[in-house]
Design a protein around this motif. Sequence first.
Motif, PDB file in Angstrom:
ATOM      1  N   GLY A  20     101.980  27.483   1.906  1.00  0.00           N
ATOM      2  CA  GLY A  20     103.271  27.744   0.479  1.00  0.00           C
ATOM      3  C   GLY A  20     102.463  27.495  -0.418  1.00  0.00           C
ATOM      4  O   GLY A  20     101.534  28.656  -0.420  1.00  0.00           O
ATOM      5  N   ARG A  21     103.974  27.909  -1.102  1.00  0.00           N
ATOM      6  CA  ARG A  21     103.835  28.953  -2.738  1.00  0.00           C
ATOM      7  C   ARG A  21     103.237  27.616  -3.642  1.00  0.00           C
ATOM      8  O   ARG A  21     103.568  26.944  -4.284  1.00  0.00           O
ATOM      9  N   ILE A  22     101.628  27.350  -3.748  1.00  0.00           N
ATOM     10  CA  ILE A  22     101.384  25.841  -4.292  1.00  0.00           C
ATOM     11  C   ILE A  22     101.574  25.793  -6.013  1.00  0.00           C
ATOM     12  O   ILE A  22     100.960  27.378  -6.745  1.00  0.00           O
ATOM     13  N   GLY A  23     102.097  25.151  -7.540  1.00  0.00           N
ATOM     14  CA  GLY A  23     101.483  25.613  -7.904  1.00  0.00           C
ATOM     15  C   GLY A  23     102.969  25.725  -9.087  1.00  0.00           C
ATOM     16  O   GLY A  23     103.053  26.252 -10.153  1.00  0.00           O
ATOM     17  N   TYR A  24     104.095  26.108  -8.322  1.00  0.00           N
ATOM     18  CA  TYR A  24     104.681  27.257  -9.265  1.00  0.00           C
ATOM     19  C   TYR A  24     105.925  26.416  -8.853  1.00  0.00           C
ATOM     20  O   TYR A  24     107.396  26.878  -9.791  1.00  0.00           O
ATOM     21  N   GLN A  25     106.580  24.786  -9.153  1.00  0.00           N
ATOM     22  CA  GLN A  25     107.197  24.131  -8.965  1.00  0.00           C
ATOM     23  C   GLN A  25     108.098  24.329 -10.676  1.00  0.00           C
ATOM     24  O   GLN A  25     108.734  24.079 -10.507  1.00  0.00           O
ATOM     25  N   ARG A  26     107.224  23.439 -11.516  1.00  0.00           N
ATOM     26  CA  ARG A  26     107.061  24.136 -13.198  1.00  0.00           C
ATOM     27  C   ARG A  26     107.734  25.118 -13.253  1.00  0.00           C
ATOM     28  O   ARG A  26     108.662  24.881 -14.115  1.00  0.00           O
ATOM     29  N   TYR A  27     108.265  25.801 -12.753  1.00  0.00           N
ATOM     30  CA  TYR A  27     108.779  27.273 -13.083  1.00  0.00           C
ATOM     31  C   TYR A  27     109.801  27.880 -11.897  1.00  0.00           C
ATOM     32  O   TYR A  27     110.827  28.772 -11.773  1.00  0.00           O
ATOM     33  N   GLY A  28     110.518  26.538 -11.335  1.00  0.00           N
ATOM     34  CA  GLY A  28     111.209  26.570 -10.311  1.00  0.00           C
ATOM     35  C   GLY A  28     111.188  27.106  -9.058  1.00  0.00           C
ATOM     36  O   GLY A  28     112.639  27.729  -8.933  1.00  0.00           O
ATOM     37  N   VAL A  29     109.511  27.912  -8.877  1.00  0.00           N
ATOM     38  CA  VAL A  29     109.740  27.954  -7.876  1.00  0.00           C
ATOM     39  C   VAL A  29     110.286  27.064  -6.408  1.00  0.00           C
ATOM     40  O   VAL A  29     108.472  26.342  -6.472  1.00  0.00           O
ATOM     41  N   SER A  30     110.720  27.121  -5.218  1.00  0.00           N
ATOM     42  CA  SER A  30     110.080  26.125  -4.187  1.00  0.00           C
ATOM     43  C   SER A  30     108.728  26.912  -3.322  1.00  0.00           C
ATOM     44  O   SER A  30     108.194  27.702  -3.929  1.00  0.00           O
ATOM     45  N   ALA A  32     108.050  26.379  -0.213  1.00  0.00           N
ATOM     46  CA  ALA A  32     108.046  26.392   1.248  1.00  0.00           C
ATOM     47  C   ALA A  32     107.180  26.421   1.683  1.00  0.00           C
ATOM     48  O   ALA A  32     106.418  24.975   2.405  1.00  0.00           O
ATOM     49  N   GLY A  33     106.591  27.303   3.053  1.00  0.00           N
ATOM     50  CA  GLY A  33     104.923  26.953   3.769  1.00  0.00           C
ATOM     51  C   GLY A  33     105.593  26.426   5.743  1.00  0.00           C
ATOM     52  O   GLY A  33     107.262  25.998   5.403  1.00  0.00           O
ATOM     53  N   ALA A  34     105.351  26.055   5.826  1.00  0.00           N
ATOM     54  CA  ALA A  34     105.377  25.893   7.324  1.00  0.00           C
ATOM     55  C   ALA A  34     106.169  24.244   7.050  1.00  0.00           C
ATOM     56  O   ALA A  34     105.378  22.761   6.976  1.00  0.00           O
ATOM     57  N   ALA A  35     106.639  23.764   8.072  1.00  0.00           N
ATOM     58  CA  ALA A  35     107.605  22.444   7.806  1.00  0.00           C
ATOM     59  C   ALA A  35     106.642  21.280   8.716  1.00  0.00           C
ATOM     60  O   ALA A  35     107.029  20.393   8.670  1.00  0.00           O
ATOM     61  N   SER A 132     104.712  32.751   2.299  1.00  0.00           N
ATOM     62  CA  SER A 132     106.251  32.220   3.631  1.00  0.00           C
ATOM     63  C   SER A 132     106.807  32.512   3.021  1.00  0.00           C
ATOM     64  O   SER A 132     107.131  33.061   1.378  1.00  0.00           O
ATOM     65  N   THR A 133     107.887  32.468   3.408  1.00  0.00           N
ATOM     66  CA  THR A 133     108.789  32.615   3.959  1.00  0.00           C
ATOM     67  C   THR A 133     110.012  31.859   3.126  1.00  0.00           C
ATOM     68  O   THR A 133     110.096  30.341   3.454  1.00  0.00           O
TER      69      THR A 133
END
Length: 340
Positions: A20-30, A32-35, A132-133
Motif C-alpha cells: 500500500g501507499r503508506i504515509g500519504y493519507q494526510r494529503y487525501g491519498v488512500s 490501498a494494498g493487499a486486502a 498498488s491499484t
Amino acid sequence: MTTHLRVVSAGPSSTLQDRGRIGYQRYGVSVAGAADPLLHAAANVLAGNPPAEGAVEFTLAGDCITVEGGTVRIAVAADAEVAVDGEPAPSWTSLRLRDGQTLRIGALRSGMRGYWAVEGGIAAQPVLGSVSTHIRSRMGGLDGGPLKAGDRLPLRLDQAPDRGEHRLDPSLLPRRSGTLRVMLGPQQDYFTAAGIEAFLSEDYAVSHEADRMGCRLDGPTIEHARGFNITSDGIPLGAVQVPGTGRPIVLLADRQTTGGYPKIACVVGPDLATLSQMRPGDRVRFAAVGPEEAWRIRAAQREAFDALPGLLQSAGAFALYDSARLLGFNLIGGAVTGWD
C-alpha cells in the motif's frame, strides 16, 4: 525479447497490489494494498520474492495469462483450480512456465480473494512509492484500473532461474475464526450502552454492499446517543463507522482518508484479512480487547509473516505430461512377465 505476461482473460476484479501507499493519507491519498496481506506475502514467498513485492489480487475467480518471451515462475496462493495448457496444476506451489504456455486460475472454492505472484515481480511504475491499484482514484497498477483482456504485464526477469520448486501447506497458516477482535473508540461515547452491547454480543452478516473500500454488515441496529454526525476526522484501517441506519461499516484497504460518521471501534489489523475473505451471508461477531492484547495479536501476525520462508517444502521440478507421452515411458522398468 523482453518477457511479458499477456492477459487472455481477467477475473471480475483483479488488481496489482503491494503493502500500500503508506504515509500519504494526510494529503487525501488512500492507502490501498493487499486486502489479505498474509496470503499476498505467501504467494510472493512461494515465487521467490520478498513478501511485500507487488502481486495480483483476484476476487472470486482468477485470471488466464500466457507467457510471452522467456520463462517465468508463478505461484498461486488460493483455494482454486489451476491449469497449465489445460492440464491440472497445483496451487500453493511454484510453477516454472516457458514461452507460449498459458496459466488459468479458476473460481475460488472458498474465500473471497486469492493472489498470484511472479518471480522478480511485475515491472509496474510505482506511484508515491507503491504499485498498488486504487481504482476510484485511477492510481497505481498498469493504468489505474483492474486487469483486462489484452493487457501485457512487463516483468523484471526475462528468465526465471532453473531450480527446484516449492510448495506451502495452507493448513500451516494461522487459523481464522468468525470473531473479529476490536478496540472500542475513538467515538464510543456517541453510542448508548445498549448500542455497544448489541455490537459486542450479536451476530452480523456480511451484506452485498462490500468491496475493497468497506464492508457493510446486516444485523441488530446500533443505537446512537449523540446523533450520527461528527466533524470529519481520519479513518484508520479497520475503523467501524455507524451511520444513521445503525448498520456498521468496516473500512478496508481502499477506504477514504476522512469521514464524518462516528466510529464505535476499530478492528485489530490481522482480523481484517478474515473479513476480507468473507462472502455475502457469512456471519461475524465482535469481541473487545485492550491495548496489550491488540499488541500481542499484532506481534503474532508479524511472527506469522516471518515464519513463511520456513514453511516452504521442496516440490521437485514441475512438468506437464499428456497421456500420449506418459504411455511412451517405461514406467515399470525392470519388471518381467511370469514366463520370461
